[in-house]
Scaffold this motif. Structure first.
Motif, PDB file in Angstrom:
ATOM      1  N   LEU A   1       0.828  -1.211   0.000  1.00  0.00           N
ATOM      2  CA  LEU A   1       0.000   0.000   0.000  1.00  0.00           C
ATOM      3  C   LEU A   1       0.860   1.258   0.000  1.00  0.00           C
ATOM      4  O   LEU A   1       0.521   2.240  -0.664  1.00  0.00           O
ATOM      5  CB  LEU A   1      -0.942   0.014   1.206  1.00  0.00           C
ATOM      6  N   CYS A   2       1.955   1.225   0.715  1.00  0.00           N
ATOM      7  CA  CYS A   2       2.873   2.362   0.743  1.00  0.00           C
ATOM      8  C   CYS A   2       3.394   2.644  -0.667  1.00  0.00           C
ATOM      9  O   CYS A   2       3.406   3.793  -1.115  1.00  0.00           O
ATOM     10  CB  CYS A   2       4.017   2.080   1.710  1.00  0.00           C
ATOM     11  N   GLN A   3       3.791   1.591  -1.362  1.00  0.00           N
ATOM     12  CA  GLN A   3       4.318   1.748  -2.722  1.00  0.00           C
ATOM     13  C   GLN A   3       3.239   2.304  -3.659  1.00  0.00           C
ATOM     14  O   GLN A   3       3.490   3.236  -4.432  1.00  0.00           O
ATOM     15  CB  GLN A   3       4.820   0.407  -3.243  1.00  0.00           C
ATOM     16  N   LEU A   4       2.044   1.732  -3.604  1.00  0.00           N
ATOM     17  CA  LEU A   4       0.966   2.192  -4.484  1.00  0.00           C
ATOM     18  C   LEU A   4       0.550   3.620  -4.169  1.00  0.00           C
ATOM     19  O   LEU A   4       0.268   4.413  -5.077  1.00  0.00           O
ATOM     20  CB  LEU A   4      -0.239   1.251  -4.383  1.00  0.00           C
ATOM     21  N   ALA A   5       0.517   3.967  -2.893  1.00  0.00           N
ATOM     22  CA  ALA A   5       0.164   5.339  -2.508  1.00  0.00           C
ATOM     23  C   ALA A   5       1.210   6.324  -3.021  1.00  0.00           C
ATOM     24  O   ALA A   5       0.866   7.426  -3.481  1.00  0.00           O
ATOM     25  CB  ALA A   5       0.010   5.441  -0.991  1.00  0.00           C
ATOM     26  N   ALA A   6       2.477   5.933  -2.985  1.00  0.00           N
ATOM     27  CA  ALA A   6       3.544   6.791  -3.519  1.00  0.00           C
ATOM     28  C   ALA A   6       3.368   6.987  -5.024  1.00  0.00           C
ATOM     29  O   ALA A   6       3.535   8.106  -5.542  1.00  0.00           O
ATOM     30  CB  ALA A   6       4.908   6.191  -3.217  1.00  0.00           C
ATOM     31  N   GLU A   7       3.013   5.904  -5.718  1.00  0.00           N
ATOM     32  CA  GLU A   7       2.781   6.008  -7.162  1.00  0.00           C
ATOM     33  C   GLU A   7       1.569   6.884  -7.463  1.00  0.00           C
ATOM     34  O   GLU A   7       1.592   7.693  -8.397  1.00  0.00           O
ATOM     35  CB  GLU A   7       2.599   4.612  -7.762  1.00  0.00           C
TER      36      GLU A   7
END
Length: 116
Positions: A72-78
């Motif tokens: 989720l952290c990665q997707l939120a950053a994207e």
């Protein structure tokens, strides 16, 4: 789908000196907050409010990092970057991925809390 783990429980526990009760409390707070953030992301995106999508995604990214929700952290950053770039198509795709990853992450958190 990314190779990024959904939830890094062991690493997060290590950062919290093995305090399972603290992690359970953080998970419970996150389980209340994350769905609200996703709802806000959908609202802002439907209004074309890129700035608020960017800010909300940034907030979700930080909260996800804190609890070890790596995917989720990665997707939120994207999503934050897509909003900053004004890319509606990318935002739509990422919001869909975020929803699925959030459901899976919250289920893993519920399982952890049930066993804590």
């Amino acid at each position: 789908m990314s190779n990024t783990p959904l939830l890094s429980i062991e690493e997060t526990l290590e950062r919290m000196s093995g305090d399972r009760d603290l992690l359970t409390s953080l998970f419970q707070l996150y389980m209340d907050d994350a769905p609200r953030k996703l709802h806000s992301l959908d609202e802002y995106a439907s209004q074309g409010d890129f700035y608020q999508v960017e800010r909300t995604a940034h907030s979700l990214k930080g909260a996800s990092a804190t609890v070890g929700a790596a995917r989720l952290c990665q997707l939120a950053a994207e999503l934050e970057q897509a909003a900053k770039a004004g890319s509606q198509a990318s935002m739509d795709l990422l919001r869909s991925e975020l929803g699925l990853a959030c459901d899976q992450t919250l289920e893993s958190m519920r399982e952890f809390c049930a066993g804590a």
